[in-house]
Enzyme design. Structure first.
Site, mmCIF file in Angstrom:
data_model
loop_
_atom_site.group_PDB
_atom_site.id
_atom_site.type_symbol
_atom_site.label_atom_id
_atom_site.label_comp_id
_atom_site.label_asym_id
_atom_site.label_seq_id
_atom_site.Cartn_x
_atom_site.Cartn_y
_atom_site.Cartn_z
ATOM 1 N N HIS A 305 0.846 -1.182 0.000
ATOM 2 C CA HIS A 305 0.000 0.000 0.000
ATOM 3 C C HIS A 305 0.881 1.232 0.000
ATOM 4 O O HIS A 305 1.952 1.226 0.611
ATOM 5 C CB HIS A 305 -0.917 0.011 1.240
ATOM 6 C CG HIS A 305 -2.058 0.944 1.083
ATOM 7 N ND1 HIS A 305 -1.972 2.274 1.385
ATOM 8 C CD2 HIS A 305 -3.313 0.732 0.605
ATOM 9 C CE1 HIS A 305 -3.132 2.848 1.117
ATOM 10 N NE2 HIS A 305 -3.963 1.942 0.640
ATOM 11 N N ASP A 362 -7.877 -5.403 -0.110
ATOM 12 C CA ASP A 362 -8.363 -6.234 -1.207
ATOM 13 C C ASP A 362 -7.975 -7.704 -1.081
ATOM 14 O O ASP A 362 -8.430 -8.532 -1.856
ATOM 15 C CB ASP A 362 -7.836 -5.699 -2.551
ATOM 16 C CG ASP A 362 -8.530 -4.408 -2.935
ATOM 17 O OD1 ASP A 362 -9.715 -4.267 -2.594
ATOM 18 O OD2 ASP A 362 -7.890 -3.553 -3.563
HETATM 19 N N1 CMC Z 1 3.987 -7.538 -4.938
HETATM 20 C C1 CMC Z 1 5.326 -7.560 -5.137
HETATM 21 N N2 CMC Z 1 6.124 -6.492 -5.005
HETATM 22 C C2 CMC Z 1 5.552 -5.346 -4.652
HETATM 23 C C3 CMC Z 1 4.161 -5.252 -4.425
HETATM 24 C C4 CMC Z 1 3.382 -6.404 -4.574
HETATM 25 N N3 CMC Z 1 2.072 -6.356 -4.357
HETATM 26 N N4 CMC Z 1 3.879 -3.958 -4.092
HETATM 27 C C5 CMC Z 1 5.027 -3.298 -4.115
HETATM 28 N N5 CMC Z 1 6.048 -4.121 -4.449
HETATM 29 C C6 CMC Z 1 7.481 -3.791 -4.526
HETATM 30 C C7 CMC Z 1 7.800 -3.036 -5.787
HETATM 31 O O1 CMC Z 1 8.160 -3.896 -6.834
HETATM 32 C C8 CMC Z 1 8.943 -2.157 -5.314
HETATM 33 O O2 CMC Z 1 10.086 -2.956 -5.249
HETATM 34 P P1 CMC Z 1 11.567 -2.345 -5.587
HETATM 35 O O3 CMC Z 1 11.836 -1.392 -4.464
HETATM 36 O O4 CMC Z 1 12.457 -3.526 -5.620
HETATM 37 O O5 CMC Z 1 11.440 -1.658 -6.913
HETATM 38 C C9 CMC Z 1 8.563 -1.799 -3.876
HETATM 39 O O6 CMC Z 1 7.738 -2.899 -3.442
HETATM 40 C C10 CMC Z 1 7.776 -0.503 -3.753
HETATM 41 O O7 CMC Z 1 6.654 -0.591 -4.619
HETATM 42 P P2 CMC Z 1 5.954 0.641 -5.309
HETATM 43 O O8 CMC Z 1 5.198 0.144 -6.497
HETATM 44 O O9 CMC Z 1 6.969 1.734 -5.532
HETATM 45 O O10 CMC Z 1 4.979 1.118 -4.149
HETATM 46 P P3 CMC Z 1 3.783 2.116 -4.338
HETATM 47 O O11 CMC Z 1 3.546 2.744 -3.030
HETATM 48 O O12 CMC Z 1 4.009 2.997 -5.509
HETATM 49 O O13 CMC Z 1 2.568 1.124 -4.740
HETATM 50 C C11 CMC Z 1 0.728 -0.316 -4.654
HETATM 51 C C12 CMC Z 1 1.555 0.748 -3.901
HETATM 52 C C13 CMC Z 1 -0.536 -0.585 -3.867
HETATM 53 C C14 CMC Z 1 0.340 0.217 -6.045
HETATM 54 C C15 CMC Z 1 1.582 -1.598 -4.785
HETATM 55 O O14 CMC Z 1 1.926 -2.086 -3.513
HETATM 56 C C16 CMC Z 1 0.883 -2.685 -5.589
HETATM 57 O O15 CMC Z 1 0.965 -2.681 -6.822
HETATM 58 N N6 CMC Z 1 0.159 -3.641 -4.913
HETATM 59 C C17 CMC Z 1 -0.600 -4.661 -5.619
HETATM 60 C C18 CMC Z 1 -1.905 -4.068 -6.098
HETATM 61 C C19 CMC Z 1 -2.891 -3.890 -4.970
HETATM 62 O O16 CMC Z 1 -3.100 -4.768 -4.144
HETATM 63 N N7 CMC Z 1 -3.544 -2.715 -4.977
HETATM 64 C C20 CMC Z 1 -4.594 -2.401 -3.978
HETATM 65 C C21 CMC Z 1 -4.163 -1.322 -3.038
HETATM 66 S S1 CMC Z 1 -5.262 -1.192 -1.604
HETATM 67 C C22 CMC Z 1 -6.779 -0.747 -2.282
HETATM 68 C C23 CMC Z 1 -6.770 0.670 -2.680
HETATM 69 O O17 CMC Z 1 -7.012 1.528 -1.799
HETATM 70 O O18 CMC Z 1 -6.535 0.946 -3.864
#
Ligand code: CMC
Length: 426
Positions: A305, A362
């Site tokens: 998140h 989720d």
């Molecule tokens: N699985 C594997 N790796 C992950 C995941 C995941 N679900 N989420 C983040 N990472 C890794 C990402 O690859 C990155 O790694 P590195 O530092 O090696 O490049 C690191 O963690 C940071 O990730 P980010 O994408 O920069 O983090 P963010 O804050 O931009 O993204 C997120 C947050 C929710 C988009 C992301 O965690 C994600 O894609 N999760 C899966 C989708 C999901 O479950 N979304 C629902 C969110 S809750 C409902 C809502 O309110 O929307």
């Protein structure tokens, strides 16, 4: 003395005020930064940018805290009805009995949608994704209520649009589902509470009597409350930015629905179930799937998140509710075991621990929706139904505060070309 932040640029010092929120959150107010220095800030994905001051929702990602109008989410999810929470978010206080009755009554009276909406629905192929159908139906309300386009509505008119949208959303959601099934549409029944009415519109069969299972309607009530607002997330920021151009409530919420649809946001609940089903169908072990995630071949959907870096309080409540609801309904869904095994493996693995990745709202919600009989492609629509009061409250606040049009800046990194030869004169 007021706290100030000092920024030194080209050897010159500039001072900017520090703002403190009621929960002691701090921000540097840089609204005069460009005027005074010629600089802008650069913050992709707005990870450090406060776009507004808001009185609606407080979220502390480090400590896993979520409050609506000051009330902890745990208490609201345990004790309140969804409509009470809707009232709280939109009007700022929990309703007393008379206020709740009058609010419920106003919503019930407006739950029918214009019959011509069926013509719009007819234009969609039956395989259309219900999120696309729903955003179109919500936007089409601008046509049925053209006065909603007035950029300066009176408070009374604004309130009427709000009530209309709250009232008609369950009808539009259920009709988008019935359309996909080729089933006749059910009409709202005013004697039923919000959740039971929605369930009968979704599932009642024209040739059979339908009894709303209180276990199902209570579970739905809880899920809707947990999704009701989440401050400046992607879809809410979209609603606010569209609303800031003085677009209508219906147009702004329709845009929010599209923003929610993406797999990184609300669309994740559908992706989680598809991921779990795929793991089961392929016979892949949890360990092999975790390896794929770590190699970045796939994401573990329902994990991670932007704001929560310890735990998502909604996920904690949903996980417990998931066990209870499946038990009460006597359902033994093997994907719950896969989900639990994935969670356990991930929470022990340094890849997830180091990146502070925990289950989000989720991860388990889809398993509950499935147990309630809601099909996978409707999961994100259910999220939209829950998030509606949050979008409305945020839109209303933006309008009441007369916030300026949202318009970020950029740093141009394209080429610079000054001299060019004219090939052909026009
Ligand atoms: N699985 C594997 N790796 C992950 C995941 C995941 N679900 N989420 C983040 N990472 C890794 C990402 O690859 C990155 O790694 P590195 O530092 O090696 O490049 C690191 O963690 C940071 O990730 P980010 O994408 O920069 O983090 P963010 O804050 O931009 O993204 C997120 C947050 C929710 C988009 C992301 O965690 C994600 O894609 N999760 C899966 C989708 C999901 O479950 N979304 C629902 C969110 S809750 C409902 C809502 O309110 O929307």
């Amino acid at each position: 003395m007021a706290e100030l932040a000092e920024i030194i640029l080209d050897g010159k010092s500039y001072k900017f005020p520090v703002i403190t929120g009621t929960e002691n959150e701090k921000a540097i107010d840089i609204s005069k930064l460009r005027d005074e220095t010629g600089y802008i800030t650069y913050d992709q994905g707005y990870k450090n940018t406060g776009a507004t001051k808001s009185e609606i929702t407080f979220l502390d990602g480090e400590n896993g805290i979520l409050h609506y109008r000051g009330y902890p989410i745990e208490q609201l999810a345990e004790t309140s009805s969804f409509l009470e929470v809707v009232y709280l978010l939109i009007y700022g206080n929990l309703p007393n009995r008379a206020e709740l009755d009058s609010f419920t009554n106003r919503i019930s009276k407006r739950s029918l949608v214009h019959e011509d909406m069926k013509i719009i629905l007819d234009g969609f192929p039956s395989y259309a994704h219900p999120m696309g159908v729903l955003s179109s139906l919500v936007c089409s309300m601008t046509a049925f209520y053209p006065e909603s386009l007035n950029p300066n509505p009176t408070d009374e008119d604004m309130d009427l649009h709000i009530i209309r949208l709250l009232a008609k959303m369950p009808t539009m959601v259920s009709w988008s589902y019935r359309k996909s099934k080729g089933m006749p549409f059910n009409y709202p029944k005013n004697g039923l509470d919000y959740c039971s009415n929605f369930l009968q519109m979704m599932f009642a069969h024209p040739t059979e009597s339908y009894h709303v299972d209180p276990v199902v309607s209570d579970a739905l009530n809880k899920l809707l409350i947990l999704h009701a607002d989440h401050e400046q997330n992607c879809s809410t920021s979209t609603v606010r930015i569209v609303g800031s151009s003085q677009a209508s409530l219906y147009g702004s919420v329709s845009a929010g629905i599209n923003a929610l649809w993406g797999p990184l946001h609300g669309g994740a609940n559908q992706e989680v179930i598809e991921m779990l089903d795929e793991i089961m169908a392929s016979g892949m072990s949890v360990a092999s799937f975790i390896d794929k995630v770590k190699k970045k071949e796939v994401r573990l959907m329902g994990f991670g998140h932007r704001v929560y870096k310890n735990f998502d309080p909604r996920a904690k409540i949903i996980k417990v509710a998931c066990d209870q609801i499946l038990n009460k309904l006597g359902i033994n869904d093997p994907i719950l075991d896969v989900a639990k095994a994935l969670e356990e493996a991930a929470l022990k693995d340094p890849y997830f621990v180091d990146r502070k990745l925990y289950p989000n709202v989720d991860f388990y919600s889809g398993i509950i929706y499935r147990a309630l009989g809601i099909p996978v492609n409707m999961f994100t629509v259910m999220f939209a139904l829950g998030r509606l009061p949050g979008w409305i409250a945020q839109w209303k606040e933006l309008r009441a505060n007369k916030e300026p049009i949202g318009r970020p800046r950029q740093i141009y990194t394209g080429s610079v070309k000054r001299d060019f030869t004219v090939i052909a004169k026009r």
